[in-house]
Structure formats: structure tokens, C-alpha cells
Design an enzyme around this catalytic site. Structure first.
Site: not given
Ligand code: GFB
Length: 303
Positions: A154-155, A259, A13, A125, A129, A10, A7
Site C-alpha cells: 500500500n503506497v 475489513d 508519478g 483489478y 494486473k 499521480g 500516470g
Molecule cells: O487502502 P485500502 O482501502 O485497501 O484499506 P486495501 C482498506 C482497509 O482499511 C480495510 C480500513 O481494512 C478498511 O476497513 N479502513 C479504515 C479504511 N478506515 C478507512 C477509510 O477511511 N478508508 C479506507 N479506504 N479504508 C488495496 C487495493 O486494498 O490494496 C488497492 O484496494 C491497492 O487498489 C492496495 O492495490 C495495495 O489495502 O484493502
């Protein structure tokens, strides 16, 4: 020490490549090989064996994975089941704070990974993991190997996947804000904006990864996160993006969208006990640098 990074092209990486370059190719006696999906399909046992035989690594940083945000995870849980073995001295794999039990006490710490089912949005996932941690323990018991894992929150940073549909929240918001500004439209943030997240800048994570590879002695995983006091709401994150990109239009919250997990507050006490001097890049500064990178690389950025 010959380090193979899967990776390698990415988000994380590329950040590791950047830090290794800053160190002029790493410490003395280190050789670095960065693999991307173009070099080998790691879901094929044959291609995996061939690429390991070719490079003969002594150490591995295992980053290759299928990764997406909340909305991609909701779509493709079945595809995330994957785990495989490698025969080298040290492996550092990458877990995530979203693999912890959904029902838990806070802050989450490294001992709680297997305490209960993960959030249903990403069970595929999360279990894949979690199996890496099981693998690591088994390899230590049966073969005495020091295979370990880091657990970042979150990265975000340059070279992320800026896909609006499938990406994580910060790259998604950066891309959406960029378009809203260009087209004079409103920015639509998904969900209520109230969930909370701890964000880690990819370059900070890369520096910590190198420390784990070179010095962290344990098989048990370690959470790599900013402190609990630096957790921000999605609304605060959206406001910071809006500020960084100087967006003056309307911001709307679409409550019909999920959410996800409300929070997954993680403790960085273990990290602080090892590295009390480590300083994270302030969130605003890191996000500003990331937005600048995205604007400057809009045409070629993954999206
Ligand atoms: O980063 P994300 O998609 O994943 O964030 P998680 C989701 C949060 O952001 C939710 C809000 O509360 C969504 O409602 N949000 C607001 C949005 N606007 C947006 C937008 O435009 N795009 C996205 N994606 N979300 C992750 C895992 O969960 O946690 C990953 O899915 C990773 O794989 C990470 O492991 C640490 O934080 O919920």
C-alpha cells in the site's frame, strides 16, 4: 534513454518526478517525459500510438491505471479490465500485493501471483494486473523484451487521492481526521481496525522504481515492500494519523464497514538480496511529512 512515464501526475508519478528533479533531471543521457491523462487517453489505441510515436520512448514506466481503495474496488470491478502493448526496450509496470491469491501461505512472494483466485473485493483489478505479468512473460518469449513489473504494498504520500469515499485507507483517514478536528467531531475509522498492512512511502517507492528501470535485470516481478516486521494494523495506522495531526477527539470503529483482506503480508527478501543497504523512511516520519503536505495543500489536493 528516453523514459516515458504514464500516470506521471499521480501519487507514484509525482514522487518519481520529485526524485528525478533531485538528481537534476536524472542520470546523464536520460530524458524524462511525464504523461498525464490530459496528454492522451491510453484506453484509445489511436491516442496511445500517437503519443508513443510522438515521444519515441526507449523505456516506459507504466503507472497509468484506474486506482482506488477497497471501497471503490467493491463498486467498480468491471471497469478495471485493461492491458495494452508498447514496443520499447524496457517497460516497468506497477502491480500490487492485493492481486495475490486470497487463500495463501504467508509471507507472499513473487512466485505466487497466479496460484489461486484473488480476494473477491477486487477481482477485476487483480486479474487485469495479473495479465501484465502474463504479457511480460510472453513478450520475453516471443520478442526477447525485458518488460517487467514491480509489486508495491500500500503506497501513500503527497499528491495521493484524498477522496474519503474512493481513496485508500491512509489518505482517507488523513482527510477524515482533518475534518473531524476542524469540526470538533469524532473520527470514524471503517472496519474493526484489526487488518494489517505494509505501507510504503511514495518517495521510497520512487527511488526503488528508478533502480528497477536502470538496473533490475529480470522479467519476473519484484515485491517492493518494507519488512514483515514493519507491518501495522489499521488501528496503529489510525493512531499514527491521529498523532501526526494532533487530533484530540474521539475515535470510533464502524464495524458495519468491510475489513477487506485481513492481511497480505509480503516478503521483501528478493529486494533485500539485491539492495541490502536500502533504508526505508520510518513510517511515523513519512506519515508526518504526508500529513503536513496535506494540510499545506488542502485547497488543491485531489479529494
Ligand atoms: O487502502 P485500502 O482501502 O485497501 O484499506 P486495501 C482498506 C482497509 O482499511 C480495510 C480500513 O481494512 C478498511 O476497513 N479502513 C479504515 C479504511 N478506515 C478507512 C477509510 O477511511 N478508508 C479506507 N479506504 N479504508 C488495496 C487495493 O486494498 O490494496 C488497492 O484496494 C491497492 O487498489 C492496495 O492495490 C495495495 O489495502 O484493502
Amino acid at each position: 534513454m528516453r523514459v516515458l512515464v504514464t500516470g506521471g501526475s499521480g501519487l507514484v508519478g509525482m514522487a518519481i518526478q520529485h526524485v528525478v528533479k533531485e538528481e537534476r533531471g536524472g542520470y546523464e543521457g536520460e530524458e524524462w517525459i511525464f504523461l498525464s491523462s490530459k496528454d492522451a487517453n491510453l484506453m484509445s489505441m489511436k491516442e496511445t500510438r500517437d503519443v508513443f510515436r510522438k515521444h519515441q520512448p526507449t523505456h516506459v514506466i507504466h503507472l497509468a491505471a484506474m486506482v482506488g481503495g477497497l471501497f471503490k474496488n467493491l463498486k467498480c470491478n468491471l471497469d478495471f479490465w485493461a492491458a495494452h502493448e508498447v514496443g520499447v526496450v524496457k517497460v516497468v509496470s506497477c502491480l500490487s500485493t492485493c492481486i495475490f491469491p486470497d487463500k495463501t501461505t504467508y509471507p507472499i512472494n513473487e512466485t505466487m501471483i497466479h496460484n489461486g483466485p484473488p480476494h473477491e473485493s477486487n477481482f477485476g483489478y487483480a486479474y487485469a494486473k495479473r495479465m501484465i505479468d502474463v504479457h511480460n512473460r510472453a513478450y520475453f518469449e516471443q520478442h526477447g523484451h525485458c518488460y517487467t513489473a514491480v509489486i508495491p504494498t500500500n503506497v501513500f504520500g503527497p499528491h495521493d487521492n484524498y477522496s474519503i469515499e474512493d481513496g485508500h485507507v491512509l489518505p482517507g483517514l488523513i482527510h477524515k481526521t482533518y475534518i473531524a478536528k476542524k469540526e470538533g467531531k469524532a473520527l470514524v475509522v471503517w472496519g474493526s481496525g484489526t487488518p494489517k498492512r505494509q505501507f510504503i512511502y511514495s518517495l521510497d517507492l520512487a527511488r526503488l522504481f528508478l533502480w528497477v528501470l536502470r538496473e533490475y535485470p529480470e522479467v519476473d516481478p519484484i515485491i517492493l515492500s518494507v519488512g514483515e516486521e514493519d507491518e501495522v494494523s489499521i488501528k496503529e495506522a489510525a493512531d499514527t494519523v491521529v498523532q501526526a495531526l494532533d487530533f484530540k477527539g474521539e475515535v470510533i470503529y464502524d464495524n458495519s464497514k468491510s475489513d477487506g483482506q485481513f492481511k497480505k503480508t509480503a516478503s521483501n527478501a528478493k529486494l533485500c538480496s539485491y539492495l541490502p543497504e536500502f533504508r526505508f523512511t520510518p513510517f511515523k516520519q513519512a506519515l508526518k511529512e504526508t500529513c503536513e503536505w496535506f494540510v499545506a495543500n488542502y485547497d488543491t489536493a485531489r479529494k
